[in-house]
Write a protein that holds these residues in place. Sequence first.
Motif, PDB file in Angstrom:
ATOM      1  N   GLU A  45       0.840  -1.207   0.000  1.00 58.50           N
ATOM      2  CA  GLU A  45       0.000   0.000   0.000  1.00 58.50           C
ATOM      3  C   GLU A  45       0.873   1.254   0.000  1.00 58.50           C
ATOM      4  OE1 GLU A  45      -4.067  -1.082   2.382  1.00 58.50           O
ATOM      5  OE2 GLU A  45      -2.207  -1.073   3.565  1.00 58.50           O
ATOM      6  N   ALA A  46       1.971   1.218   0.747  1.00 58.68           N
ATOM      7  CA  ALA A  46       2.879   2.356   0.787  1.00 58.68           C
ATOM      8  C   ALA A  46       3.507   2.589  -0.586  1.00 58.68           C
ATOM      9  CB  ALA A  46       3.959   2.139   1.839  1.00 58.68           C
ATOM     10  N   LEU A  47       3.887   1.507  -1.269  1.00 59.69           N
ATOM     11  CA  LEU A  47       4.454   1.651  -2.613  1.00 59.69           C
ATOM     12  C   LEU A  47       3.420   2.221  -3.578  1.00 59.69           C
ATOM     13  CD1 LEU A  47       6.589  -1.601  -2.932  1.00 59.69           C
ATOM     14  CD2 LEU A  47       7.336   0.699  -2.272  1.00 59.69           C
ATOM     15  N   SER A  48       2.161   1.855  -3.414  1.00 65.55           N
ATOM     16  CA  SER A  48       1.086   2.421  -4.237  1.00 65.55           C
ATOM     17  C   SER A  48       0.970   3.928  -4.029  1.00 65.55           C
ATOM     18  CB  SER A  48      -0.253   1.759  -3.923  1.00 65.55           C
ATOM     19  OG  SER A  48      -0.254   0.419  -4.346  1.00 65.55           O
ATOM     20  N   ALA A  49       1.252   4.381  -2.815  1.00 59.69           N
ATOM     21  CA  ALA A  49       1.223   5.824  -2.548  1.00 59.69           C
ATOM     22  C   ALA A  49       2.317   6.539  -3.334  1.00 59.69           C
ATOM     23  CB  ALA A  49       1.376   6.090  -1.057  1.00 59.69           C
ATOM     24  N   TYR A  50       3.467   5.879  -3.526  1.00 57.00           N
ATOM     25  CA  TYR A  50       4.554   6.481  -4.300  1.00 57.00           C
ATOM     26  C   TYR A  50       4.202   6.631  -5.778  1.00 57.00           C
ATOM     27  CZ  TYR A  50       7.957   7.022  -0.677  1.00 57.00           C
ATOM     28  OH  TYR A  50       8.612   7.465   0.438  1.00 57.00           O
ATOM     29  N   LEU A  51       3.210   5.892  -6.224  1.00 57.65           N
ATOM     30  CA  LEU A  51       2.759   6.009  -7.618  1.00 57.65           C
ATOM     31  C   LEU A  51       1.468   6.815  -7.734  1.00 57.65           C
ATOM     32  CD1 LEU A  51       3.531   2.379  -8.802  1.00 57.65           C
ATOM     33  CD2 LEU A  51       4.859   4.456  -9.248  1.00 57.65           C
ATOM     34  N   LYS A  54      -2.681   5.364  -4.345  1.00 56.00           N
ATOM     35  CA  LYS A  54      -3.362   5.346  -3.048  1.00 56.00           C
ATOM     36  C   LYS A  54      -3.046   6.666  -2.361  1.00 56.00           C
ATOM     37  CE  LYS A  54      -4.337   2.218   0.731  1.00 56.00           C
ATOM     38  NZ  LYS A  54      -5.712   1.994   0.360  1.00 56.00           N
ATOM     39  N   GLU A  55      -4.088   7.477  -2.148  1.00 57.33           N
ATOM     40  CA  GLU A  55      -3.891   8.792  -1.548  1.00 57.33           C
ATOM     41  C   GLU A  55      -4.362   8.874  -0.098  1.00 57.33           C
ATOM     42  OE1 GLU A  55      -4.642  12.265  -4.111  1.00 57.33           O
ATOM     43  OE2 GLU A  55      -5.300  10.782  -5.601  1.00 57.33           O
ATOM     44  N   PHE A  56      -5.256   7.954   0.288  1.00 56.62           N
ATOM     45  CA  PHE A  56      -5.791   7.959   1.647  1.00 56.62           C
ATOM     46  C   PHE A  56      -5.791   6.548   2.206  1.00 56.62           C
ATOM     47  CE2 PHE A  56      -7.570  11.766  -0.194  1.00 56.62           C
ATOM     48  CZ  PHE A  56      -7.511  12.687   0.836  1.00 56.62           C
ATOM     49  N   LEU A  57      -5.645   6.458   3.500  1.00 52.22           N
ATOM     50  CA  LEU A  57      -5.845   5.219   4.227  1.00 52.22           C
ATOM     51  C   LEU A  57      -6.876   5.552   5.293  1.00 52.22           C
ATOM     52  CD1 LEU A  57      -4.923   2.258   4.500  1.00 52.22           C
ATOM     53  CD2 LEU A  57      -3.365   3.040   6.275  1.00 52.22           C
ATOM     54  N   LYS A  58      -8.098   5.102   5.065  1.00 48.10           N
ATOM     55  CA  LYS A  58      -9.257   5.534   5.863  1.00 48.10           C
ATOM     56  C   LYS A  58      -9.333   7.053   5.756  1.00 48.10           C
ATOM     57  CE  LYS A  58      -9.120   1.428   8.627  1.00 48.10           C
ATOM     58  NZ  LYS A  58      -9.019   0.800   9.894  1.00 48.10           N
ATOM     59  N   ALA A  59      -9.281   7.769   6.864  1.00 48.11           N
ATOM     60  CA  ALA A  59      -9.404   9.232   6.812  1.00 48.11           C
ATOM     61  C   ALA A  59      -8.045   9.941   6.781  1.00 48.11           C
ATOM     62  CB  ALA A  59     -10.199   9.724   8.019  1.00 48.11           C
ATOM     63  N   LYS A  85      12.284   6.458 -15.727  1.00 49.64           N
ATOM     64  CA  LYS A  85      10.927   5.894 -15.836  1.00 49.64           C
ATOM     65  C   LYS A  85      10.004   6.482 -14.774  1.00 49.64           C
ATOM     66  CE  LYS A  85      12.034   1.462 -17.961  1.00 49.64           C
ATOM     67  NZ  LYS A  85      12.044   0.007 -17.790  1.00 49.64           N
ATOM     68  N   TYR A  86      10.529   6.678 -13.563  1.00 52.32           N
ATOM     69  CA  TYR A  86       9.749   7.263 -12.471  1.00 52.32           C
ATOM     70  C   TYR A  86       9.346   8.692 -12.821  1.00 52.32           C
ATOM     71  CZ  TYR A  86       8.711   8.428  -7.517  1.00 52.32           C
ATOM     72  OH  TYR A  86       8.126   8.805  -6.331  1.00 52.32           O
ATOM     73  N   GLN A  87      10.291   9.449 -13.333  1.00 60.46           N
ATOM     74  CA  GLN A  87      10.005  10.833 -13.716  1.00 60.46           C
ATOM     75  C   GLN A  87       8.986  10.882 -14.856  1.00 60.46           C
ATOM     76  OE1 GLN A  87      13.432  13.067 -14.962  1.00 60.46           O
ATOM     77  NE2 GLN A  87      12.331  14.995 -14.951  1.00 60.46           N
ATOM     78  N   THR A  88       9.142  10.028 -15.846  1.00 54.80           N
ATOM     79  CA  THR A  88       8.196   9.973 -16.966  1.00 54.80           C
ATOM     80  C   THR A  88       6.804   9.579 -16.469  1.00 54.80           C
ATOM     81  OG1 THR A  88       9.957   9.404 -18.513  1.00 54.80           O
ATOM     82  CG2 THR A  88       7.706   8.865 -19.184  1.00 54.80           C
ATOM     83  N   TYR A  89       6.749   8.591 -15.574  1.00 52.36           N
ATOM     84  CA  TYR A  89       5.471   8.163 -15.001  1.00 52.36           C
ATOM     85  C   TYR A  89       4.770   9.358 -14.363  1.00 52.36           C
ATOM     86  CZ  TYR A  89       2.098   6.021 -11.874  1.00 52.36           C
ATOM     87  OH  TYR A  89       0.935   5.709 -11.216  1.00 52.36           O
ATOM     88  N   TRP A  90       5.512  10.120 -13.536  1.00 50.32           N
ATOM     89  CA  TRP A  90       4.907  11.239 -12.825  1.00 50.32           C
ATOM     90  C   TRP A  90       4.547  12.405 -13.748  1.00 50.32           C
ATOM     91  CZ3 TRP A  90       2.047  11.640  -8.895  1.00 50.32           C
ATOM     92  CH2 TRP A  90       2.134  10.698  -7.886  1.00 50.32           C
ATOM     93  N   THR A  91       5.299  12.599 -14.794  1.00 53.64           N
ATOM     94  CA  THR A  91       4.945  13.647 -15.755  1.00 53.64           C
ATOM     95  C   THR A  91       3.592  13.336 -16.379  1.00 53.64           C
ATOM     96  OG1 THR A  91       7.267  14.120 -16.217  1.00 53.64           O
ATOM     97  CG2 THR A  91       5.661  14.820 -17.882  1.00 53.64           C
ATOM     98  N   LYS A  92       3.420  12.089 -16.795  1.00 55.11           N
ATOM     99  CA  LYS A  92       2.139  11.672 -17.390  1.00 55.11           C
ATOM    100  C   LYS A  92       1.012  11.725 -16.363  1.00 55.11           C
ATOM    101  CE  LYS A  92       4.206   8.641 -20.837  1.00 55.11           C
ATOM    102  NZ  LYS A  92       4.407   7.242 -21.267  1.00 55.11           N
ATOM    103  N   THR A  94       0.747  13.521 -13.636  1.00 56.41           N
ATOM    104  CA  THR A  94       0.423  14.903 -13.294  1.00 56.41           C
ATOM    105  C   THR A  94      -0.441  15.528 -14.380  1.00 56.41           C
ATOM    106  OG1 THR A  94       2.459  15.138 -12.020  1.00 56.41           O
ATOM    107  CG2 THR A  94       1.414  17.172 -12.755  1.00 56.41           C
ATOM    108  N   PHE A  95      -0.059  15.315 -15.627  1.00 58.30           N
ATOM    109  CA  PHE A  95      -0.822  15.878 -16.742  1.00 58.30           C
ATOM    110  C   PHE A  95      -2.208  15.251 -16.828  1.00 58.30           C
ATOM    111  CE2 PHE A  95      -2.059  15.883 -21.252  1.00 58.30           C
ATOM    112  CZ  PHE A  95      -2.087  17.250 -21.476  1.00 58.30           C
ATOM    113  N   ARG A  96      -2.275  13.935 -16.702  1.00 58.14           N
ATOM    114  CA  ARG A  96      -3.535  13.208 -16.871  1.00 58.14           C
ATOM    115  C   ARG A  96      -4.477  13.373 -15.679  1.00 58.14           C
ATOM    116  NH1 ARG A  96      -1.468   8.206 -17.498  1.00 58.14           N
ATOM    117  NH2 ARG A  96      -1.595   7.871 -15.269  1.00 58.14           N
ATOM    118  N   ASP A  97      -3.944  13.216 -14.449  1.00 58.77           N
ATOM    119  CA  ASP A  97      -4.803  13.168 -13.263  1.00 58.77           C
ATOM    120  C   ASP A  97      -4.685  14.387 -12.353  1.00 58.77           C
ATOM    121  OD1 ASP A  97      -5.456  10.624 -14.196  1.00 58.77           O
ATOM    122  OD2 ASP A  97      -4.052   9.613 -12.852  1.00 58.77           O
ATOM    123  N   GLY A  98      -3.719  15.252 -12.619  1.00 54.34           N
ATOM    124  CA  GLY A  98      -3.534  16.419 -11.774  1.00 54.34           C
ATOM    125  C   GLY A  98      -2.952  16.108 -10.414  1.00 54.34           C
ATOM    126  N   VAL A  99      -2.344  14.940 -10.270  1.00 55.04           N
ATOM    127  CA  VAL A  99      -1.738  14.521  -9.001  1.00 55.04           C
ATOM    128  C   VAL A  99      -0.255  14.887  -9.040  1.00 55.04           C
ATOM    129  CG1 VAL A  99      -1.262  12.539  -7.500  1.00 55.04           C
ATOM    130  CG2 VAL A  99      -3.376  12.614  -8.831  1.00 55.04           C
TER     131      VAL A  99
END
Length: 138
Positions: A45-51, A54-59, A85-92, A94-99
């Motif tokens: 779950e923590a690794l999912s937050a790095y991508l 996963k933005e919340f765990l309960k509240a 690859k990490y930087q490219t992932y986040w560029t996409k 950010t553009f796609r989801d605004g995260v």
Amino acid sequence: MGALMQQMKWIRGGILLALVGVFQPAFAADVYLVVNPSLKISASEALSAYLGEKEFLKAVRLMPVDNAIAQADFLERAMDLNGKKYQTYWTKKTFRDGVQPPPVLHTDTEVLAFVQKTPGAIGYVRSPSDGVTVLKKY
């Protein structure tokens, strides 16, 4: 005599490179995935937050932070990614989801201080300390 000396330099250089290759894994530092002690989360779950998956765990809002000195090893060992690859992932993403990607801190000390004082904090360090929970060692 000069040619013989040159050959010996090449041989010594080759031996040195071979030894570095053999012993390199022994010098690779471990990376520890750490969280604030109040956060009850699995390593996956923590690794999912790095991508940004996963933005919340309960509240609780999850707050991953990258560590500049350990990032390459963490990405390779924990995420099976390299920096590009990490930087490219986040560029996409950010553009796609605004995260936004996790902010980058510069030292273990900064990451540990942030994780200790922030309820949803997730980080990774070379050397963990008291005041954080280690989820996994890579």
